[in-house]
Design a protein around this motif. Structure first.
Motif, mmCIF file in Angstrom:
data_model
loop_
_atom_site.group_PDB
_atom_site.id
_atom_site.type_symbol
_atom_site.label_atom_id
_atom_site.label_comp_id
_atom_site.label_asym_id
_atom_site.label_seq_id
_atom_site.Cartn_x
_atom_site.Cartn_y
_atom_site.Cartn_z
ATOM 1 N N ARG A 143 -4.933 13.241 -2.440
ATOM 2 C CA ARG A 143 -4.557 12.362 -3.551
ATOM 3 C C ARG A 143 -5.589 11.242 -3.661
ATOM 4 O O ARG A 143 -5.561 10.259 -2.935
ATOM 5 N N SER A 144 -6.502 11.431 -4.619
ATOM 6 C CA SER A 144 -7.546 10.424 -4.819
ATOM 7 C C SER A 144 -7.022 9.315 -5.710
ATOM 8 O O SER A 144 -6.285 9.563 -6.673
ATOM 9 N N PHE A 145 -7.401 8.096 -5.387
ATOM 10 C CA PHE A 145 -7.057 6.970 -6.234
ATOM 11 C C PHE A 145 -8.124 6.876 -7.331
ATOM 12 O O PHE A 145 -8.769 7.878 -7.644
ATOM 13 N N ASN A 146 -8.327 5.756 -7.985
ATOM 14 C CA ASN A 146 -9.195 5.697 -9.163
ATOM 15 C C ASN A 146 -10.653 5.961 -8.800
ATOM 16 O O ASN A 146 -11.307 5.104 -8.185
ATOM 17 N N SER A 204 0.851 -1.194 0.000
ATOM 18 C CA SER A 204 0.000 0.000 0.000
ATOM 19 C C SER A 204 0.886 1.244 0.000
ATOM 20 O O SER A 204 1.946 1.260 0.621
ATOM 21 N N GLN A 205 0.414 2.282 -0.684
ATOM 22 C CA GLN A 205 1.176 3.521 -0.780
ATOM 23 C C GLN A 205 0.621 4.547 0.204
ATOM 24 O O GLN A 205 -0.545 4.931 0.116
ATOM 25 N N ASP A 206 1.459 4.979 1.131
ATOM 26 C CA ASP A 206 1.038 6.047 2.028
ATOM 27 C C ASP A 206 1.526 7.390 1.482
ATOM 28 O O ASP A 206 2.094 7.461 0.385
ATOM 29 N N GLU A 207 1.300 8.439 2.240
ATOM 30 C CA GLU A 207 1.595 9.790 1.761
ATOM 31 C C GLU A 207 3.094 10.058 1.614
ATOM 32 O O GLU A 207 3.484 11.057 1.006
ATOM 33 N N ASN A 208 3.935 9.176 2.153
ATOM 34 C CA ASN A 208 5.378 9.334 2.026
ATOM 35 C C ASN A 208 5.971 8.442 0.944
ATOM 36 O O ASN A 208 7.202 8.350 0.823
ATOM 37 N N ASP A 214 -2.953 3.502 1.096
ATOM 38 C CA ASP A 214 -2.906 3.420 2.555
ATOM 39 C C ASP A 214 -3.662 4.651 3.062
ATOM 40 O O ASP A 214 -3.233 5.785 2.843
ATOM 41 N N THR A 215 -4.788 4.451 3.704
ATOM 42 C CA THR A 215 -5.641 5.563 4.146
ATOM 43 C C THR A 215 -5.595 5.780 5.656
ATOM 44 O O THR A 215 -6.487 6.389 6.233
ATOM 45 N N THR A 216 -4.523 5.303 6.281
ATOM 46 C CA THR A 216 -4.396 5.429 7.735
ATOM 47 C C THR A 216 -4.469 6.879 8.187
ATOM 48 O O THR A 216 -5.119 7.211 9.190
ATOM 49 N N LEU A 217 -3.810 7.770 7.448
ATOM 50 C CA LEU A 217 -3.694 9.163 7.899
ATOM 51 C C LEU A 217 -5.037 9.882 7.874
ATOM 52 O O LEU A 217 -5.384 10.607 8.818
ATOM 53 N N ILE A 218 -5.819 9.715 6.824
ATOM 54 C CA ILE A 218 -7.107 10.409 6.756
ATOM 55 C C ILE A 218 -8.091 9.821 7.767
ATOM 56 O O ILE A 218 -8.924 10.539 8.330
ATOM 57 N N VAL A 220 -0.732 16.375 2.875
ATOM 58 C CA VAL A 220 -1.188 15.397 1.878
ATOM 59 C C VAL A 220 -2.007 14.318 2.577
ATOM 60 O O VAL A 220 -1.618 13.813 3.638
ATOM 61 N N LEU A 221 -3.153 13.991 1.991
ATOM 62 C CA LEU A 221 -3.998 12.908 2.504
ATOM 63 C C LEU A 221 -4.438 12.027 1.336
ATOM 64 O O LEU A 221 -4.881 12.536 0.303
ATOM 65 N N ASN A 222 -4.301 10.724 1.508
ATOM 66 C CA ASN A 222 -4.784 9.779 0.501
ATOM 67 C C ASN A 222 -6.279 9.546 0.656
ATOM 68 O O ASN A 222 -6.803 9.495 1.779
ATOM 69 N N VAL A 223 -6.960 9.371 -0.475
ATOM 70 C CA VAL A 223 -8.376 8.994 -0.478
ATOM 71 C C VAL A 223 -8.518 7.787 -1.385
ATOM 72 O O VAL A 223 -8.354 7.887 -2.598
ATOM 73 N N GLY A 224 -8.790 6.646 -0.793
ATOM 74 C CA GLY A 224 -8.944 5.419 -1.562
ATOM 75 C C GLY A 224 -9.719 4.398 -0.772
ATOM 76 O O GLY A 224 -10.160 4.657 0.350
ATOM 77 N N SER A 225 -9.879 3.226 -1.355
ATOM 78 C CA SER A 225 -10.607 2.154 -0.670
ATOM 79 C C SER A 225 -9.679 1.301 0.185
ATOM 80 O O SER A 225 -10.123 0.601 1.098
ATOM 81 N N GLY A 226 -8.373 1.348 -0.125
ATOM 82 C CA GLY A 226 -7.429 0.517 0.607
ATOM 83 C C GLY A 226 -7.351 -0.900 0.079
ATOM 84 O O GLY A 226 -6.720 -1.760 0.694
ATOM 85 N N ARG A 227 -7.974 -1.137 -1.082
ATOM 86 C CA ARG A 227 -7.965 -2.495 -1.644
ATOM 87 C C ARG A 227 -7.872 -2.415 -3.166
ATOM 88 O O ARG A 227 -8.731 -1.817 -3.813
ATOM 89 N N ALA A 228 -6.847 -3.016 -3.731
ATOM 90 C CA ALA A 228 -6.678 -3.020 -5.183
ATOM 91 C C ALA A 228 -7.549 -4.099 -5.819
ATOM 92 O O ALA A 228 -7.803 -5.152 -5.224
ATOM 93 N N ALA A 229 -8.019 -3.817 -7.020
ATOM 94 C CA ALA A 229 -8.812 -4.777 -7.795
ATOM 95 C C ALA A 229 -8.240 -4.856 -9.198
ATOM 96 O O ALA A 229 -7.780 -3.850 -9.747
ATOM 97 N N LEU A 230 -8.263 -6.044 -9.776
ATOM 98 C CA LEU A 230 -7.775 -6.227 -11.136
ATOM 99 C C LEU A 230 -8.778 -5.626 -12.113
ATOM 100 O O LEU A 230 -9.967 -5.936 -12.064
ATOM 101 N N ALA A 231 -8.298 -4.742 -12.993
ATOM 102 C CA ALA A 231 -9.191 -4.064 -13.936
ATOM 103 C C ALA A 231 -10.010 -5.062 -14.750
ATOM 104 O O ALA A 231 -11.173 -4.819 -15.052
ATOM 105 N N ARG A 232 -9.425 -6.178 -15.113
ATOM 106 C CA ARG A 232 -10.135 -7.194 -15.901
ATOM 107 C C ARG A 232 -11.369 -7.723 -15.137
ATOM 108 O O ARG A 232 -12.436 -7.917 -15.715
ATOM 109 N N ASP A 233 -11.202 -7.925 -13.824
ATOM 110 C CA ASP A 233 -12.323 -8.403 -13.010
ATOM 111 C C ASP A 233 -13.407 -7.337 -12.894
ATOM 112 O O ASP A 233 -14.606 -7.650 -12.900
ATOM 113 N N VAL A 234 -12.992 -6.090 -12.785
ATOM 114 C CA VAL A 234 -13.955 -4.991 -12.664
ATOM 115 C C VAL A 234 -14.780 -4.870 -13.939
ATOM 116 O O VAL A 234 -16.015 -4.730 -13.903
ATOM 117 N N VAL A 235 -14.112 -4.935 -15.084
ATOM 118 C CA VAL A 235 -14.822 -4.851 -16.364
ATOM 119 C C VAL A 235 -15.748 -6.050 -16.541
ATOM 120 O O VAL A 235 -16.904 -5.904 -16.980
#
Length: 301
Positions: free
Chosen positions: A160-163, A122-126, A273-277, A222-237
């Protein structure tokens, strides 16, 4: 929240900006929206082209306590992306410096500024900033302008919003393209779907923006905004195709014309990584990805 906020939203006619304005209205928070396009309920103002007197006048008359910059360029050549994501931010910051000195400035950044990360992390603000394409590079440049202002004393936050996904996803996004093709063709022509991305519903992102706008305490830069869980684009489509009830076939090939984002090869994995927000605002996403996809299909128009 003080109850006396006056919020200016730039990019109010866009995917996220319109949701922010709707949520502000729902919560009874005074606000004024500006958009590149004309028409009610927003005022027309293009940050990349407007004379600085026009922008100065708007800030001076309205006296905002919060300014949200949700305007951005997501497609086009490097010049268009630079104007929309760097020049526009500079113009707004200059007016804020003179006519809204005490306003909180909220810049909608992007996970594209980070670039990719090792799979499973996971990517945090640093996290390292290694954007993989023109969009991410220009968004990072805009965010750096805001962070410079923050270091010089401004009350400024980069979200920083994710997708961003959800109802009304524009054609510039993967889900928006899929929705527009479903029902009109038997074959969906898409780029590579090997990318893992952190999808977060536009309504949750708007909620995070309003939480920052109404927070009384000074916040991290800086604050991340995301779900904290990655999904494969193929599965989403595939799930969107399933929800459509069609038998559309997905063909993966080259990215669509005008695509300025990072490819699956350049950025194979992103996860927030949405720990900070969560720590500072108690914010966490309320809408699961599957529900977001259901709402995306149900709201097609």
């Amino acid at each position: 929240m003080t109850g006396s906020e006056r919020v200016m939203v730039f990019g109010a006619g866009g995917f996220l900006g319109s949701r922010i304005c709707a949520l502000l209205a729902e919560r009874g928070i005074e606000h004024r929206g500006f958009s590149r396009s004309s028409g009610d309920p927003h005022r027309q103002l293009d940050l990349t082209e407007a004379h600085h007197y026009a922008l100065d006048t708007q800030l001076g008359m309205y006296k905002p306590t919060v300014i949200v910059n949700a305007a951005a360029a997501t497609q086009g050549d490097i010049a268009a992306l630079t104007r929309g994501n760097v020049v526009a931010v500079h113009a707004l910051l200059e007016s804020v410096r003179h006519y809204a000195t005490n306003a909180r400035f909220i810049q909608i950044g992007s996970a594209a500024e980070y670039g990719g990360a090792p799979r499973g992390t996971s990517q945090d603000e640093n996290a390292d900033l290694r954007p993989g394409a023109a969009y991410g590079i220009t968004k990072l440049a805009g965010s750096e302008l805001v962070l410079r202002a923050q270091r010089n004393g401004a009350d400024a936050v980069v979200l920083r919003s994710f997708n961003i996904s959800g109802p009304g996803s524009p054609a510039s996004t993967l889900l928006g393209r899929v929705v527009r093709q479903l029902g009109t063709t038997e074959t969906l022509q898409l780029g590579s779907l090997d990318a893992w991305r952190d999808y977060v519903d536009v309504r949750d992102v708007a909620d995070a923006v309003v939480a920052v706008a109404t927070a009384e305490d000074r916040l991290p830069a800086v604050l991340n905004v995301g779900s904290g869980r990655a999904a494969l684009a193929r599965d989403v489509v595939s799930r969107l195709v399933e929800l459509s009830g069609t038998s559309a076939k997905v063909v993966e090939g080259d990215a669509h014309a005008g695509h300025a984002g990072s490819s699956a090869v350049d950025v194979p994995w992103q996860q927030a990584d949405t720990t900070l927000i969560q720590k500072h605002l108690g914010w966490s996403p309320a809408i699961a990805l599957d529900q977001s996809l259901k709402d995306t299909w149900a709201s097609r128009g």
